[in-house]
Write a protein that holds these residues in place. Structure first.
Motif, PDB file in Angstrom:
ATOM      1  N   GLU A 107       0.806  -1.349  -0.088  1.00 38.97           N
ATOM      2  CA  GLU A 107      -0.099   0.026  -0.351  1.00 38.97           C
ATOM      3  C   GLU A 107       0.724   1.288  -0.034  1.00 38.97           C
ATOM      4  OE1 GLU A 107      -2.692  -0.423   3.355  1.00 38.97           O
ATOM      5  OE2 GLU A 107      -4.063  -1.925   2.103  1.00 38.97           O
ATOM      6  N   GLN A 108       1.885   1.315   0.822  1.00 39.95           N
ATOM      7  CA  GLN A 108       2.822   2.449   0.650  1.00 39.95           C
ATOM      8  C   GLN A 108       3.590   2.519  -0.748  1.00 39.95           C
ATOM      9  OE1 GLN A 108       3.566   4.695   3.102  1.00 39.95           O
ATOM     10  NE2 GLN A 108       1.622   3.866   4.221  1.00 39.95           N
ATOM     11  N   LEU A 109       3.849   1.400  -1.296  1.00 44.23           N
ATOM     12  CA  LEU A 109       4.128   1.463  -2.478  1.00 44.23           C
ATOM     13  C   LEU A 109       3.237   2.158  -3.602  1.00 44.23           C
ATOM     14  CD1 LEU A 109       6.608  -1.687  -2.468  1.00 44.23           C
ATOM     15  CD2 LEU A 109       7.500   0.733  -2.752  1.00 44.23           C
ATOM     16  N   ASP A 110       2.125   1.833  -3.517  1.00 46.20           N
ATOM     17  CA  ASP A 110       0.985   2.413  -4.316  1.00 46.20           C
ATOM     18  C   ASP A 110       1.079   4.036  -4.078  1.00 46.20           C
ATOM     19  OD1 ASP A 110      -0.193   0.372  -5.450  1.00 46.20           O
ATOM     20  OD2 ASP A 110      -1.646   0.061  -3.950  1.00 46.20           O
ATOM     21  N   ASP A 111       1.300   4.460  -2.723  1.00 48.30           N
ATOM     22  CA  ASP A 111       1.285   5.824  -2.647  1.00 48.30           C
ATOM     23  C   ASP A 111       2.557   6.392  -3.363  1.00 48.30           C
ATOM     24  OD1 ASP A 111      -0.988   5.884  -1.369  1.00 48.30           O
ATOM     25  OD2 ASP A 111       0.056   5.636   0.645  1.00 48.30           O
ATOM     26  N   ALA A 112       3.637   5.691  -3.531  1.00 47.52           N
ATOM     27  CA  ALA A 112       4.945   6.046  -3.623  1.00 47.52           C
ATOM     28  C   ALA A 112       4.877   6.132  -5.373  1.00 47.52           C
ATOM     29  CB  ALA A 112       6.149   5.082  -3.349  1.00 47.52           C
ATOM     30  N   ILE A 113       4.304   5.195  -6.033  1.00 51.00           N
ATOM     31  CA  ILE A 113       3.972   5.423  -7.409  1.00 51.00           C
ATOM     32  C   ILE A 113       3.207   6.541  -7.735  1.00 51.00           C
ATOM     33  CG2 ILE A 113       2.634   4.328  -9.101  1.00 51.00           C
ATOM     34  CD1 ILE A 113       3.424   1.522  -8.179  1.00 51.00           C
ATOM     35  N   VAL A 114       2.116   6.981  -7.046  1.00 48.78           N
ATOM     36  CA  VAL A 114       1.356   8.241  -7.100  1.00 48.78           C
ATOM     37  C   VAL A 114       2.492   9.309  -7.143  1.00 48.78           C
ATOM     38  CG1 VAL A 114      -0.639   9.503  -6.292  1.00 48.78           C
ATOM     39  CG2 VAL A 114      -0.667   7.208  -6.827  1.00 48.78           C
ATOM     40  N   VAL A 115       3.152   9.485  -6.122  1.00 51.22           N
ATOM     41  CA  VAL A 115       3.961  10.849  -5.847  1.00 51.22           C
ATOM     42  C   VAL A 115       5.047  10.585  -6.822  1.00 51.22           C
ATOM     43  CG1 VAL A 115       5.959  11.451  -4.124  1.00 51.22           C
ATOM     44  CG2 VAL A 115       3.459  10.664  -3.398  1.00 51.22           C
ATOM     45  N   ALA A 116       5.495   9.479  -7.356  1.00 48.53           N
ATOM     46  CA  ALA A 116       6.687   9.687  -8.186  1.00 48.53           C
ATOM     47  C   ALA A 116       6.180   9.942  -9.568  1.00 48.53           C
ATOM     48  CB  ALA A 116       7.347   8.190  -8.473  1.00 48.53           C
ATOM     49  N   ALA A 117       4.844   9.579  -9.987  1.00 47.43           N
ATOM     50  CA  ALA A 117       4.315  10.220 -11.287  1.00 47.43           C
ATOM     51  C   ALA A 117       3.902  11.505 -11.089  1.00 47.43           C
ATOM     52  CB  ALA A 117       3.001   9.409 -11.463  1.00 47.43           C
ATOM     53  N   GLY A 118       3.587  12.016  -9.997  1.00 43.88           N
ATOM     54  CA  GLY A 118       3.354  13.586  -9.747  1.00 43.88           C
ATOM     55  C   GLY A 118       4.704  14.298 -10.072  1.00 43.88           C
ATOM     56  N   GLU A 119       5.709  13.786  -9.453  1.00 43.78           N
ATOM     57  CA  GLU A 119       6.999  14.624  -9.381  1.00 43.78           C
ATOM     58  C   GLU A 119       7.468  14.689 -11.005  1.00 43.78           C
ATOM     59  OE1 GLU A 119       8.973  15.796  -7.214  1.00 43.78           O
ATOM     60  OE2 GLU A 119       7.801  15.467  -5.417  1.00 43.78           O
ATOM     61  N   LEU A 120       7.357  13.372 -11.504  1.00 42.28           N
ATOM     62  CA  LEU A 120       7.906  13.416 -12.996  1.00 42.28           C
ATOM     63  C   LEU A 120       7.178  14.128 -13.896  1.00 42.28           C
ATOM     64  CD1 LEU A 120       8.086   9.493 -13.477  1.00 42.28           C
ATOM     65  CD2 LEU A 120      10.101  10.966 -13.556  1.00 42.28           C
ATOM     66  N   ILE A 121       5.645  14.486 -13.478  1.00 36.82           N
ATOM     67  CA  ILE A 121       5.015  15.405 -14.393  1.00 36.82           C
ATOM     68  C   ILE A 121       5.392  16.691 -13.993  1.00 36.82           C
ATOM     69  CG2 ILE A 121       2.610  16.234 -14.658  1.00 36.82           C
ATOM     70  CD1 ILE A 121       1.841  13.297 -14.376  1.00 36.82           C
ATOM     71  N   CYS A 122       5.647  16.906 -12.899  1.00 39.48           N
ATOM     72  CA  CYS A 122       5.885  18.393 -12.490  1.00 39.48           C
ATOM     73  C   CYS A 122       7.296  18.690 -13.041  1.00 39.48           C
ATOM     74  CB  CYS A 122       5.770  18.606 -11.062  1.00 39.48           C
ATOM     75  SG  CYS A 122       4.036  18.342 -10.384  1.00 39.48           S
ATOM     76  N   SER A 123       8.313  17.809 -13.051  1.00 37.04           N
ATOM     77  CA  SER A 123       9.481  17.999 -13.409  1.00 37.04           C
ATOM     78  C   SER A 123       9.754  17.894 -14.931  1.00 37.04           C
ATOM     79  CB  SER A 123      10.553  17.028 -12.782  1.00 37.04           C
ATOM     80  OG  SER A 123      10.392  16.099 -12.983  1.00 37.04           O
ATOM     81  N   ALA A 124       8.668  17.510 -15.532  1.00 34.70           N
ATOM     82  CA  ALA A 124       8.880  17.666 -17.280  1.00 34.70           C
ATOM     83  C   ALA A 124       9.049  19.231 -17.944  1.00 34.70           C
ATOM     84  CB  ALA A 124       7.692  16.903 -17.649  1.00 34.70           C
ATOM     85  N   ASP A 125       9.777  19.078 -18.718  1.00 30.99           N
ATOM     86  CA  ASP A 125      10.136  20.380 -19.243  1.00 30.99           C
ATOM     87  C   ASP A 125       8.935  21.029 -20.018  1.00 30.99           C
ATOM     88  OD1 ASP A 125      10.186  19.571 -22.152  1.00 30.99           O
ATOM     89  OD2 ASP A 125      12.222  19.050 -21.849  1.00 30.99           O
ATOM     90  N   PRO A 126       8.894  22.134 -20.232  1.00 31.75           N
ATOM     91  CA  PRO A 126       7.495  22.556 -20.883  1.00 31.75           C
ATOM     92  C   PRO A 126       7.627  22.607 -22.379  1.00 31.75           C
ATOM     93  CG  PRO A 126       8.967  24.403 -19.928  1.00 31.75           C
ATOM     94  CD  PRO A 126       9.657  23.113 -19.658  1.00 31.75           C
ATOM     95  N   ALA A 127       8.617  21.933 -22.961  1.00 31.32           N
ATOM     96  CA  ALA A 127       8.754  21.567 -24.360  1.00 31.32           C
ATOM     97  C   ALA A 127       7.958  20.112 -24.788  1.00 31.32           C
ATOM     98  CB  ALA A 127      10.361  21.478 -25.033  1.00 31.32           C
ATOM     99  N   GLY A 128       7.296  19.829 -23.748  1.00 27.90           N
ATOM    100  CA  GLY A 128       6.391  18.808 -24.038  1.00 27.90           C
ATOM    101  C   GLY A 128       6.858  17.119 -23.669  1.00 27.90           C
ATOM    102  N   ASP A 129       7.712  17.367 -22.880  1.00 31.03           N
ATOM    103  CA  ASP A 129       8.309  16.059 -22.316  1.00 31.03           C
ATOM    104  C   ASP A 129       7.235  15.126 -21.434  1.00 31.03           C
ATOM    105  OD1 ASP A 129       9.988  14.146 -21.884  1.00 31.03           O
ATOM    106  OD2 ASP A 129      11.115  14.894 -20.187  1.00 31.03           O
ATOM    107  N   ALA A 130       6.110  15.773 -20.973  1.00 31.15           N
ATOM    108  CA  ALA A 130       5.068  15.219 -20.151  1.00 31.15           C
ATOM    109  C   ALA A 130       4.422  14.134 -20.826  1.00 31.15           C
ATOM    110  CB  ALA A 130       4.269  16.403 -19.474  1.00 31.15           C
ATOM    111  N   PRO A 131       4.249  13.031 -20.167  1.00 34.60           N
ATOM    112  CA  PRO A 131       3.402  12.007 -21.133  1.00 34.60           C
ATOM    113  C   PRO A 131       2.135  12.324 -21.126  1.00 34.60           C
ATOM    114  CG  PRO A 131       3.574  11.578 -18.591  1.00 34.60           C
ATOM    115  CD  PRO A 131       4.357  12.807 -18.828  1.00 34.60           C
ATOM    116  N   ALA A 132       1.583  11.853 -22.490  1.00 34.31           N
ATOM    117  CA  ALA A 132       0.038  12.063 -22.775  1.00 34.31           C
ATOM    118  C   ALA A 132      -0.826  11.478 -22.100  1.00 34.31           C
ATOM    119  CB  ALA A 132      -0.200  11.508 -24.345  1.00 34.31           C
ATOM    120  N   ARG A 133      -0.376  10.254 -21.409  1.00 36.53           N
ATOM    121  CA  ARG A 133      -0.977   9.609 -20.349  1.00 36.53           C
ATOM    122  C   ARG A 133      -0.333   8.943 -19.108  1.00 36.53           C
ATOM    123  NH1 ARG A 133      -0.850   4.566 -20.501  1.00 36.53           N
ATOM    124  NH2 ARG A 133      -0.719   3.036 -21.927  1.00 36.53           N
ATOM    125  N   PRO A 134      -0.802   8.773 -18.078  1.00 35.74           N
ATOM    126  CA  PRO A 134       0.161   8.400 -16.898  1.00 35.74           C
ATOM    127  C   PRO A 134       0.842   6.900 -17.201  1.00 35.74           C
ATOM    128  CG  PRO A 134      -2.128   8.326 -15.844  1.00 35.74           C
ATOM    129  CD  PRO A 134      -2.123   8.681 -17.563  1.00 35.74           C
TER     130      PRO A 134
END
Length: 82
Positions: free
Chosen positions: A27-54
């Protein structure tokens, strides 16, 4: 995205935890996956490096997290993880 491998690592660790009946860790790892995904999205460059879907595994982790937040725990106090 260059760093999305971390989602795969966390998902593998979660599967290990489930196979070995470490429910709270899974269950904690589920939370870690969600946090990591959020961090990856927030740290993506504005040139479109963010994924289209999770990334794979993120949608499932979000669903499990949502189930736990609704209070659907078993007799041990854990929400179903599968």
């Amino acid at each position: 995205m260059a760093n999305d491998w971390i989602i795969d690592v966390l998902a593998d660790l979660r599967q290990y935890a489930l196979r070995n009946n470490y429910i709270a860790l899974a269950e904690q790892l589920d939370d870690a996956i969600v946090v990591a995904a959020g961090e990856l999205i927030c740290s993506a460059d504005p040139a479109g490096d963010a994924p289209a879907r999770p990334a794979p595994g993120v949608e499932a982790a979000l669903a499990r997290r949502h189930t736990r937040e609704k209070g659907d725990e078993d007799e041990r106090g854990f929400a179903p993880v599968c």
